[in-house]
Design a protein around this motif. Structure first.
Motif, PDB file in Angstrom:
ATOM      1  N   GLY A  92       1.106  -1.399  -0.179  1.00  0.00           N
ATOM      2  CA  GLY A  92      -0.202   0.100  -0.207  1.00  0.00           C
ATOM      3  C   GLY A  92       0.231   1.322   0.007  1.00  0.00           C
ATOM      4  O   GLY A  92       1.991   0.755  -0.591  1.00  0.00           O
ATOM      5  N   LEU A  93       0.124   2.223   0.802  1.00  0.00           N
ATOM      6  CA  LEU A  93       0.807   3.531   0.253  1.00  0.00           C
ATOM      7  C   LEU A  93       2.108   4.243   0.946  1.00  0.00           C
ATOM      8  O   LEU A  93       2.254   4.520   0.021  1.00  0.00           O
ATOM      9  CB  LEU A  93      -0.197   4.342   0.623  1.00  0.00           C
ATOM     10  N   PRO A  94       2.094   3.426   1.675  1.00  0.00           N
ATOM     11  CA  PRO A  94       4.053   3.603   2.281  1.00  0.00           C
ATOM     12  C   PRO A  94       4.891   3.032   1.610  1.00  0.00           C
ATOM     13  O   PRO A  94       5.616   4.046   1.531  1.00  0.00           O
ATOM     14  CB  PRO A  94       3.639   2.765   4.057  1.00  0.00           C
ATOM     15  N   THR A  95       4.389   2.276   1.430  1.00  0.00           N
ATOM     16  CA  THR A  95       6.034   1.378   0.188  1.00  0.00           C
ATOM     17  C   THR A  95       5.298   2.346  -0.770  1.00  0.00           C
ATOM     18  O   THR A  95       6.665   2.758  -1.516  1.00  0.00           O
ATOM     19  CB  THR A  95       5.283  -0.182   0.257  1.00  0.00           C
ATOM     20  N   GLU A  96       4.579   3.089  -1.091  1.00  0.00           N
ATOM     21  CA  GLU A  96       4.522   3.286  -3.364  1.00  0.00           C
ATOM     22  C   GLU A  96       5.466   4.319  -2.432  1.00  0.00           C
ATOM     23  O   GLU A  96       6.055   4.565  -3.355  1.00  0.00           O
ATOM     24  CB  GLU A  96       2.564   3.581  -2.819  1.00  0.00           C
ATOM     25  N   ARG A  97       4.728   5.300  -1.491  1.00  0.00           N
ATOM     26  CA  ARG A  97       6.148   7.147  -1.149  1.00  0.00           C
ATOM     27  C   ARG A  97       7.058   6.768  -1.225  1.00  0.00           C
ATOM     28  O   ARG A  97       8.003   7.747  -2.302  1.00  0.00           O
ATOM     29  CB  ARG A  97       4.833   7.805  -0.205  1.00  0.00           C
ATOM     30  N   LEU A  98       7.566   5.468  -0.794  1.00  0.00           N
ATOM     31  CA  LEU A  98       8.747   5.004  -0.210  1.00  0.00           C
ATOM     32  C   LEU A  98       9.651   4.433  -1.493  1.00  0.00           C
ATOM     33  O   LEU A  98      10.456   5.662  -1.810  1.00  0.00           O
ATOM     34  CB  LEU A  98       9.282   4.000   0.782  1.00  0.00           C
ATOM     35  N   ALA A 117       6.088  -4.439  -9.701  1.00  0.00           N
ATOM     36  CA  ALA A 117       7.118  -4.556 -10.130  1.00  0.00           C
ATOM     37  C   ALA A 117       8.422  -3.710  -9.175  1.00  0.00           C
ATOM     38  O   ALA A 117       9.174  -4.789  -8.495  1.00  0.00           O
ATOM     39  CB  ALA A 117       7.584  -5.357 -11.287  1.00  0.00           C
ATOM     40  N   LEU A 118       8.298  -3.158  -9.018  1.00  0.00           N
ATOM     41  CA  LEU A 118       9.407  -1.714  -8.356  1.00  0.00           C
ATOM     42  C   LEU A 118       9.472  -2.215  -7.200  1.00  0.00           C
ATOM     43  O   LEU A 118      10.193  -2.035  -6.591  1.00  0.00           O
ATOM     44  CB  LEU A 118       9.512  -0.055  -9.778  1.00  0.00           C
ATOM     45  N   CYS A 119       7.998  -1.713  -7.215  1.00  0.00           N
ATOM     46  CA  CYS A 119       7.837  -1.767  -5.551  1.00  0.00           C
ATOM     47  C   CYS A 119       8.680  -3.366  -5.334  1.00  0.00           C
ATOM     48  O   CYS A 119       8.724  -3.689  -3.885  1.00  0.00           O
ATOM     49  CB  CYS A 119       6.383  -1.972  -5.149  1.00  0.00           C
ATOM     50  N   GLU A 120       8.633  -4.289  -5.888  1.00  0.00           N
ATOM     51  CA  GLU A 120       8.847  -5.491  -4.716  1.00  0.00           C
ATOM     52  C   GLU A 120      10.561  -5.704  -4.724  1.00  0.00           C
ATOM     53  O   GLU A 120      10.334  -6.280  -3.710  1.00  0.00           O
ATOM     54  CB  GLU A 120       7.496  -6.782  -5.507  1.00  0.00           C
ATOM     55  N   GLN A 121      10.279  -5.548  -5.871  1.00  0.00           N
ATOM     56  CA  GLN A 121      11.501  -5.483  -6.434  1.00  0.00           C
ATOM     57  C   GLN A 121      13.107  -4.191  -5.157  1.00  0.00           C
ATOM     58  O   GLN A 121      13.801  -4.557  -4.615  1.00  0.00           O
ATOM     59  CB  GLN A 121      12.489  -4.962  -7.358  1.00  0.00           C
ATOM     60  N   THR A 122      12.640  -2.661  -4.288  1.00  0.00           N
ATOM     61  CA  THR A 122      12.283  -2.216  -3.869  1.00  0.00           C
ATOM     62  C   THR A 122      12.843  -2.944  -2.170  1.00  0.00           C
ATOM     63  O   THR A 122      12.962  -3.142  -1.281  1.00  0.00           O
ATOM     64  CB  THR A 122      12.559  -0.984  -3.864  1.00  0.00           C
ATOM     65  N   ARG A 123      11.015  -3.557  -1.407  1.00  0.00           N
ATOM     66  CA  ARG A 123      11.430  -4.060  -0.517  1.00  0.00           C
ATOM     67  C   ARG A 123      12.116  -5.712  -0.197  1.00  0.00           C
ATOM     68  O   ARG A 123      12.605  -5.280   0.606  1.00  0.00           O
ATOM     69  CB  ARG A 123       9.810  -4.897  -0.607  1.00  0.00           C
ATOM     70  N   LYS A 124      12.289  -6.157  -1.570  1.00  0.00           N
ATOM     71  CA  LYS A 124      13.415  -7.007  -1.328  1.00  0.00           C
ATOM     72  C   LYS A 124      14.801  -6.735  -1.163  1.00  0.00           C
ATOM     73  O   LYS A 124      15.791  -6.849  -0.436  1.00  0.00           O
ATOM     74  CB  LYS A 124      13.641  -7.696  -2.669  1.00  0.00           C
ATOM     75  N   GLU A 125      15.221  -5.786  -1.727  1.00  0.00           N
ATOM     76  CA  GLU A 125      16.292  -5.291  -1.411  1.00  0.00           C
ATOM     77  C   GLU A 125      16.800  -4.676  -0.238  1.00  0.00           C
ATOM     78  O   GLU A 125      17.694  -4.608   0.163  1.00  0.00           O
ATOM     79  CB  GLU A 125      16.642  -3.851  -2.080  1.00  0.00           C
ATOM     80  N   ARG A 407      -4.920   3.195  -5.797  1.00  0.00           N
ATOM     81  CA  ARG A 407      -3.631   3.106  -6.115  1.00  0.00           C
ATOM     82  C   ARG A 407      -3.262   1.632  -6.572  1.00  0.00           C
ATOM     83  O   ARG A 407      -3.679   1.195  -7.403  1.00  0.00           O
ATOM     84  CB  ARG A 407      -2.987   3.022  -4.212  1.00  0.00           C
ATOM     85  N   PHE A 408      -2.056   1.531  -6.803  1.00  0.00           N
ATOM     86  CA  PHE A 408      -1.414   0.119  -7.546  1.00  0.00           C
ATOM     87  C   PHE A 408      -0.537  -0.860  -6.414  1.00  0.00           C
ATOM     88  O   PHE A 408      -1.100  -1.366  -7.277  1.00  0.00           O
ATOM     89  CB  PHE A 408      -0.292   1.177  -8.808  1.00  0.00           C
ATOM     90  N   PHE A 409       0.054  -0.080  -5.764  1.00  0.00           N
ATOM     91  CA  PHE A 409       1.021  -1.685  -5.098  1.00  0.00           C
ATOM     92  C   PHE A 409       0.161  -2.193  -3.949  1.00  0.00           C
ATOM     93  O   PHE A 409       0.487  -1.112  -2.456  1.00  0.00           O
ATOM     94  CB  PHE A 409       2.729  -0.439  -5.082  1.00  0.00           C
ATOM     95  N   GLY A 410      -1.233  -3.167  -4.016  1.00  0.00           N
ATOM     96  CA  GLY A 410      -1.405  -3.289  -2.249  1.00  0.00           C
ATOM     97  C   GLY A 410      -2.225  -4.688  -2.939  1.00  0.00           C
ATOM     98  O   GLY A 410      -2.109  -5.266  -3.288  1.00  0.00           O
ATOM     99  N   VAL A 411      -2.613  -5.053  -1.893  1.00  0.00           N
ATOM    100  CA  VAL A 411      -3.520  -6.013  -2.254  1.00  0.00           C
ATOM    101  C   VAL A 411      -4.921  -5.679  -2.779  1.00  0.00           C
ATOM    102  O   VAL A 411      -5.548  -4.953  -2.650  1.00  0.00           O
ATOM    103  CB  VAL A 411      -4.097  -6.667  -0.647  1.00  0.00           C
ATOM    104  N   PRO A 412      -5.179  -6.630  -4.723  1.00  0.00           N
ATOM    105  CA  PRO A 412      -5.899  -5.731  -5.340  1.00  0.00           C
ATOM    106  C   PRO A 412      -7.866  -6.573  -4.139  1.00  0.00           C
ATOM    107  O   PRO A 412      -7.798  -7.525  -3.974  1.00  0.00           O
ATOM    108  CB  PRO A 412      -5.677  -6.871  -6.591  1.00  0.00           C
ATOM    109  N   MET A 413      -8.385  -5.500  -4.983  1.00  0.00           N
ATOM    110  CA  MET A 413      -9.957  -6.079  -4.446  1.00  0.00           C
ATOM    111  C   MET A 413     -10.366  -6.631  -4.884  1.00  0.00           C
ATOM    112  O   MET A 413     -10.092  -7.325  -6.259  1.00  0.00           O
ATOM    113  CB  MET A 413     -11.330  -4.850  -4.756  1.00  0.00           C
ATOM    114  N   PRO A 414     -11.114  -7.711  -4.343  1.00  0.00           N
ATOM    115  CA  PRO A 414     -11.141  -9.140  -5.702  1.00  0.00           C
ATOM    116  C   PRO A 414     -12.459  -9.171  -6.025  1.00  0.00           C
ATOM    117  O   PRO A 414     -13.343 -10.106  -6.054  1.00  0.00           O
ATOM    118  CB  PRO A 414     -11.120 -10.092  -4.313  1.00  0.00           C
TER     119      PRO A 414
END
Length: 803
Positions: A92-98, A117-125, A407-414
RNA sequence: GGACCCGUAGUUUAGUGGCUAUAACGCAUCCCUUACACGGAUGAGGUCGGCAGUUCGAAUCUGCCCGGGUCCACCA
């Protein structure tokens, strides 16, 4: 563990850096904190707060995680099977903003999949370094059991939560006015709002009624195009005659009706108010109550709409300026009065919030206020007054929970929608987690007959996931063990997020599982700077944990954290860290004295000397007082009683009193104090292990492990209290008083403590003859006698000391 | 505006009806005593925010006031 150095050859000074890093590796390798559900002992489960992966651990984290770890370590020593998993919050938002900041991108301007993908990658780093900070302060989670709030299982549980809520009639979609952040361009919930005190201006603006001037004060002239009505108080004589008439809105020249309503405050501004859709929540109430038209002047990006005519495309701020300038030149701005007023802002970005109509998903809970209060009362709050914060929040709830986020990066609404009739289709439970952008809806054909569906692009509010942490944690275990850890024993968290995390988790748990999520809640305060100001980047008063750890040990940092009461804010004070390091050194040094004493003696040996009975008695009291305090989550009290015993009774007095006997005594006399010294050292390292796990482990490894055979002090169990011996205690009290009196004499005479006394006479009603040998050696007296003495040192004890 | 928390030595703080109010840091004086000078001993320092009340007795209970803080509300 690396081979431990032989006790005698160990460094004179304690090298905390070397020891702490070595022991961290040892604990890791030996899996000291590994959770095994089959292990004996009652389960104690902790709903660890998952920190947001954003840069690094700050001092507030260090403080509160140290506190919860102190509790975890205590429970482990008490024989509980502690379930203490780890998690990180990274959706969600905090990660996106980071990510937007770190990678210098804008999520809204990027391809959605590429941004994810960029969010996921950054998180892993970031993750390994991020966790290392927590490990460094000795957090004893089982890091092999961790969740990330964006991983597949967490996505599944979050989506399941909505589907379950939907079944229970608590999930709905509605086109309605909602809180909106124009910078993040998403709807948000009430809990994400904060108040910010901002300067503004009351502008007296001229409306026309029947050609006459009507002056209305407003702080938001840019909303003139969205003005749909005017309200005055029914009892306000100034405006009574205007009720029912129409007014002409300046600059835009449309007509609006003037109504009477009790919600108007006649003393505020002009006492007559324009209602716009929407300037604030009262506007929204009027809109609903008077069935007013909807006029949207502000678009979702925060810019003015076509409704604003020539002002279209301007930001709220620019439009305000432009309209005020135009009003002024038209002579329609009569007066301006600067004011300070609170404005709702988005807590993540501090942007002023608008109320904008949009189609959003909500969780229905406003109808449950009474139930919520009841649920809150089922928890044990530490400290107990924190329940007021919760109740206060529940009573003030005004919105259902808006959970969809644009927003974009988070759990999708099902969710999918029928292209033809817009009917919403929720995912099937067994297919979770889903991403509607990739996956197909569970049905082929809508009720209306259409076979075409469009995916929902929105994601979920991060709190939808965070509010499931007890479940996220439990699901780290095989299914058959999950009921053993739920409801969880403890939720430790900061008090400022009672209205977010605690509230939501409690609500969800009750609705989903018909159970409280935990039994106990421990609320920690936050860290202020030494002046008591809240730390913040803008004030530049941040203390970074790495700076602290460069200078002091992790043990010292934890010692400091363990000195504050739950719920109490603490000022960062260097002297507390100094005190922590002093304790570490003291323990190290006294252990070095004791080590040769306990190297080899008959472990079946018995205590025979009165002062040894005395210290064991004091130890017994300390152990039970510490346990009592710990059991009520009053760890600072525990630390205090342990400190007092260790420092005053044990180091300053007992060790001094038995030193001579330990070196010079007969075999039996030696054995007696050896048994007591061992018992005390062995107990102190356990008592203090929750606070200062490193030094206690080091001492245990060096001097005690070979006797006791457990691989770590942290698995060695809570100390068993020796017998309390009241008569020995009475003797001890007199001996201490005499010792203090002699020390005072010598201090006054400005001589060394080892200067001999010719004669020491003691007069008291307690028979202290059994302690006289130790006392005589300690004060270095040539003769000690019981008899008439001159100076009363404490009630009932007189002393004569002659040089 | 509502709710809650807090006010005790220079600083941080213990103490929810009762011995002369705790302790740490800081300060002063002294002491290299073989665990520790990265230490020890001793001492100075407090009208317990203010006022009134309850009580034989109040830091502690009640009321009001003053001061500090947090959460929530107020957004015309």
């Amino acid at each position: 563990m690396m081979e431990t150095k032989a006790p005698v050859s160990s460094a004179v000074h304690y090298d905390s850096k070397e020891v702490e890093l070595r022991l961290l590796a040892f604990w890791d390798k030996e899996r000291v904190y590994k959770f095994d559900p089959e292990q004996k002992g009652e389960i104690y489960s902790i709903d660890t707060p998952p920190p947001t992966v954003s840069g690094r651990m700050h001092i507030g984290h260090a403080f509160s995680y140290a506190q919860q770890d102190i509790i975890a370590r205590y429970k482990r020593l008490r024989g509980f099977n502690v379930f203490y998993p780890w998690g990180t919050d990274d959706n969600g938002l905090p990660t996106e903003r980071l990510v937007e900041k770190l990678k210098n991108v804008k999520g809204s301007k990027m391809d959605r999949q590429a941004f994810i993908a960029l969010c996921e990658q950054t998180r892993k780093e970031l993750l390994p370094d991020f966790i290392a900070d927590w490990k460094r302060i000795g957090v004893s989670c089982d890091f092999s059991m961790s969740y990330s709030t964006i991983d597949a299982n967490c996505r599944r549980i979050s989506q399941w939560s909505l589907i379950d809520l939907n079944k229970k009639g608590r999930f709905y979609r509605k086109n309605a006015p909602a809180l909106w952040c124009p910078l993040c361009e998403t709807g948000i919930s009430q809990m994400e709002c904060q108040d910010a005190e901002k300067p503004s201006t009351f502008n007296d603006i001229v409306f026309k009624v029947d050609g006459m001037e009507l002056i209305i004060a407003t702080t938001r002239p840019e909303l003139l195009p969205a003005c749909v009505a005017i309200f005055a108080h029914p009892n306000d004589d100034r405006y009574k005659k205007l009720i029912g008439k129409k007014a002409v809105v300046p600059l835009f020249n449309h007509e609006v009706q003037i109504y009477a309503d009790g919600r108007v405050d006649p003393s505020k501004g002009s006492g007559i108010v324009m209602c716009c859709t929407f300037g604030d929540q009262t506007d929204m109430q009027w809109y609903l109550a008077f069935n007013l038209p909807l006029k949207e002047a502000i678009a979702k990006n925060g810019k003015l709409t076509a409704l604003a005519g020539k002002y279209q495309g301007l930001s709220v701020h620019d439009a305000r300026k432009a309209m005020l300038a135009d009003l002024k030149s038209a002579g329609l701005l009569r007066h301006q009065k600067p004011i300070q007023h609170p404005v709702k802002v988005h807590e993540r970005c501090q942007t002023e919030i608008e109320i904008i109509q949009s189609k959003q998903w909500f969780i229905k809970y406003l109808d449950l206020k009474e139930k919520m209060i009841e649920w809150g009362s089922e928890l044990r709050w530490h400290p107990d007054f924190m329940v007021h914060r919760y109740n206060n929040w529940v009573n003030g709830l005004q919105w259902d929970w808006l959970v969809s986020r644009q927003r974009f990066f988070g759990v999708p609404m099902p969710v999918w929608y029928c292209k033809k009739c817009d009917e919403a289709v929720l995912a099937d439970e067994k297919n979770l987690p889903v991403d509607p952008l990739i996956d197909q809806p569970p049905i082929k054909k809508c009720k209306c007959g259409s076979t075409e569906f469009v995916p929902e692009k929105d994601i979920l509010d991060t709190w939808v996931t965070s509010s499931m942490t007890p479940k996220l944690a439990a699901e780290l275990l095989p299914a058959k063990y999950r009921s053993k850890v739920f409801p969880m024993s403890l939720r430790p968290q900061a008090h400022e997020i009672i209205s977010f995390w605690l509230f939501n988790t409690l609500f969800k748990s009750e609705i989903h599982f018909n159970s409280v999520p935990w039994r106990d809640v421990a609320l920690s305060g936050y860290v202020t700077d030494p002046q008591g100001e809240k730390m913040s980047k803008s004030k530049g008063n941040i203390v970074a944990p790495e700076t602290v750890l460069a200078k002091y040990s992790a043990d010292a940092l934890r010692y400091w954290a363990g000195g504050s009461k739950l719920g109490e804010d603490i000022a960062y004070q260097e002297k507390e860290l100094v005190a922590g390091d002093r304790f570490v050194k003291k323990l190290w040094n006294v252990a070095k004295f004791i080590a040769p004493q306990i190297e080899s003696f008959d472990s079946k040996g018995k205590v025979s000397e009165v002062l040894d009975f005395w210290i064991l008695s004091r130890l017994a009291q300390t152990i039970s007082a510490a346990a009592e305090a710990f059991d009520h989550y009053e760890y600072s009290k525990a630390r205090m009683v342990i400190d007092q015993f260790f420092w005053r009774d044990f180091c300053d007095n007992y060790v001094e009193l038995v030193k001579n006997r330990a070196y010079e005594g007969s075999a039996a006399e030696k054995l007696s104090c050896q048994v007591a010294l061992l018992a005390c050292l062995s107990a102190v390292v356990r008592l203090m292990a929750p606070f200062t796990p490193f030094i206690c482990e080091e001492v245990y490894q060096l001097y005690l492990k070979s006797r006791e055979g457990v691989k770590s002090v942290h698995l060695s169990g809570w100390p068993v209290a020796p017998k309390v011996d009241e008569s020995a205690e009475k003797v001890g009290e007199v001996v201490l008083a005499v010792l203090a009196a002699v020390r005072k004499k010598k201090s006054e005479a400005k001589v060394s403590m080892k200067v001999p006394l010719k004669r020491l006479v003691i007069e008291c009603s307690v028979d202290i003859s059994a302690a006289l040998d130790d006392l005589k050696a300690t004060v270095n007296a040539e003769r000690v006698e019981i008899g008439k003495a001159s100076e009363e040192v404490v009630p009932g004890v007189k002393v004569t000391a002659e040089f």
